[in-house]
Design a protein around this motif. Structure first.
Motif, short mmCIF file in Angstrom:
data_model
loop_
_atom_site.label_atom_id
_atom_site.label_comp_id
_atom_site.label_asym_id
_atom_site.label_seq_id
_atom_site.Cartn_x
_atom_site.Cartn_y
_atom_site.Cartn_z
N UNK A 62 0.88 -1.25 -0.03
CA UNK A 62 -0.24 -0.18 0.03
C UNK A 62 0.95 1.16 -0.16
N UNK B 244 -9.58 7.12 5.38
CA UNK B 244 -8.60 5.63 5.22
C UNK B 244 -7.44 5.97 6.30
N UNK C 124 0.86 1.32 12.49
CA UNK C 124 1.21 1.45 10.98
C UNK C 124 0.29 0.45 10.29
N UNK D 10 -0.81 -2.68 11.06
CA UNK D 10 -0.23 -3.89 11.40
C UNK D 10 -1.57 -4.63 12.03
N UNK E 213 -3.85 -5.57 10.65
CA UNK E 213 -4.37 -6.45 9.25
C UNK E 213 -3.45 -7.75 9.93
N UNK E 214 -2.01 -7.60 9.94
CA UNK E 214 -1.15 -8.37 10.38
C UNK E 214 -1.74 -9.32 11.40
N UNK F 59 3.84 -14.78 4.48
CA UNK F 59 3.17 -13.50 4.72
C UNK F 59 3.79 -12.49 3.65
N UNK F 60 5.16 -12.29 3.96
CA UNK F 60 5.72 -11.24 3.43
C UNK F 60 5.72 -11.37 1.57
N UNK G 91 3.37 -12.76 0.26
CA UNK G 91 1.77 -12.83 0.05
C UNK G 91 1.24 -13.99 -0.41
N UNK H 164 -10.48 2.95 -0.79
CA UNK H 164 -9.79 2.33 0.57
C UNK H 164 -9.09 0.77 -0.02
N UNK I 58 -6.42 1.01 -2.02
CA UNK I 58 -5.29 1.31 -1.53
C UNK I 58 -4.60 0.06 -0.60
N UNK I 59 -5.57 -0.77 -0.32
CA UNK I 59 -4.94 -2.02 0.58
C UNK I 59 -4.71 -3.13 -0.29
N UNK I 60 -4.90 -2.81 -1.76
CA UNK I 60 -4.41 -3.94 -2.67
C UNK I 60 -5.38 -5.11 -2.33
N UNK J 190 -5.11 -10.43 -2.23
CA UNK J 190 -4.24 -10.25 -1.20
C UNK J 190 -5.23 -9.71 -0.09
N UNK J 191 -4.64 -9.54 1.00
CA UNK J 191 -5.14 -9.18 2.14
C UNK J 191 -4.63 -8.29 3.00
N UNK J 192 -4.27 -7.25 2.38
CA UNK J 192 -3.57 -6.00 2.96
C UNK J 192 -2.19 -6.30 3.41
N UNK J 193 -1.52 -7.47 3.13
CA UNK J 193 -0.60 -7.84 3.87
C UNK J 193 0.74 -7.18 3.16
N UNK J 194 0.62 -6.18 2.31
CA UNK J 194 1.68 -5.45 1.75
C UNK J 194 2.31 -4.53 2.86
N UNK J 195 1.32 -3.98 3.66
CA UNK J 195 1.84 -3.23 4.88
C UNK J 195 2.82 -4.00 5.74
N UNK J 196 2.66 -5.37 5.79
CA UNK J 196 3.50 -6.19 6.52
C UNK J 196 4.65 -6.27 5.78
N UNK J 197 4.73 -6.64 4.33
CA UNK J 197 5.94 -6.64 3.55
C UNK J 197 6.57 -5.47 3.62
N UNK J 198 6.04 -4.29 3.56
CA UNK J 198 6.93 -3.16 3.68
C UNK J 198 7.70 -3.07 5.07
#
Lengths: 210, 210
Positions: free
Chosen positions: A1, A42, A63, A65, A67-68, A205-206, A208, B42, B45-47, B62-70
């Motif tokens: 994102x 958002x 941040x 997280x 979702x995580x 998870x990273x 995806x 939204x 944005x959350x992919x 995907x489930x918003x995990x991009x935040x986690x990856x980043x």
């Protein structure tokens, strides 16, 4: 994102001046409240900003997280656990060491009459191998960590709960058990959950892929 | 983060009918396009939803995990690494075993002239202890895994890259090194990054403490 430049500016403003109203944020950006409304929506949905009526927006320090957290609370141990090696408590220490090398594992679960009785780790075995015991003629039961000093998880526990147990108890691996008889504390070993599983979930998870 | 009922409905519609335009989604909900615009913003944005011009919205899986990856790409090894135990390659195997127990570690990094030369794990030491070597009079250099067969990370690598190395190479711990001389492959050991660190990051991210 990706956040837009405007969203990043809003986060910075709230960090510095929060609690601050939407109108005040808009004023600092020389924009109308209506223009920034979707951004505020958002950012509050993502828990990056909090909002309190009559107070305004404040920075949560989070941040996105959540979702995580939800994800790792929803993945169950049974979805990712590994096969255990299980040996009887009358097995010799030597046989357990051989089993551990054959299967390349860091610990072996020990049973009595088919139910979980103990755990031995590489560390326990190394300590014993350095001593003067007769490894061929001493049963593993003599050196294992015994129930009830064993930290277990069930198949239905979340991987987050399992990771928390690993962290809090300072262990490397957890037997995954099914309770056969609650009163008699009879536990059947059905799997193994270790830091290796946590590391794999982390990577997947990273990427995806989960 | 909680999705609203409407957002969940939108996700379901796109899963079933995507690619689908915003107008069509609005039609299925008997709402105006303008009403659902913030939701679509939204979700893209959350992919969770992807959007392609002239095609419409589609479900990304995907489930918003991009935040986690980043996040895990932005946390550096130096932010979370542990202290290593480092011993010279002329140390006896016995001394290394004692060091490993004293510090309660799963591996020891071995240096030659102060630079990384090898790694020994509990497993290596257990195998050796089972053999016929004179542990007091054999240098650790004889049984360690040697450079260049050691997987390392630097302080500036991300914890995600470190976790990927642990997963892909099947190791428990990584020496964190600083390159002193690229050509001569001289590496100074400055830390240790293990599955224990990954497990801790996993738990702390889930608790939103990071």
């Amino acid at each position: 994102m990706e956040f837009t430049k405007r969203q990043i500016k809003i986060i910075e403003i709230v960090k510095e001046f929060g609690p601050i109203t939407g109108d005040e944020i808009a004023g600092k950006l020389s924009l109308s409240r209506a223009t920034i409304r979707p951004d505020l929506t958002i950012l509050t949905m993502l828990n990056i900003l909090g909002a309190r009526p009559k107070v305004g927006y404040f920075y949560t320090g989070k941040s996105g997280m959540t979702v995580f957290s939800k994800k790792v609370s929803s993945i169950k141990v049974k979805d990712t656990m590994s096969l255990p090696i299980v040996m009887d408590e009358n097995s010799s220490i030597y046989d357990v060491i051989v089993g551990l090398f054959l299967e390349d594992m860091s610990s072996v679960f020990i049973t009595n009459d088919g139910f979980l009785a103990g755990v031995v780790s590489r560390k326990d075995l190394l300590r014993t191998a350095m001593g003067k015991m007769d490894l061929n003629n001493t049963p593993i039961g003599l050196i294992m960590t015994r129930m009830p000093n064993i930290v277990c998880v069930t198949e239905e526990d979340s991987v987050l709960d399992a990771a928390i147990k690993i962290e809090d108890k300072g262990v490397d691996s957890l037997p995954v058990v099914r309770v056969v008889d609650e009163d008699l504390k009879k536990l059947k070993v059905v799997g193994r959950f270790t830091k290796t599983n946590v590391n794999r979930i982390f990577v997947e998870l990273a990427r995806e892929n989960f």
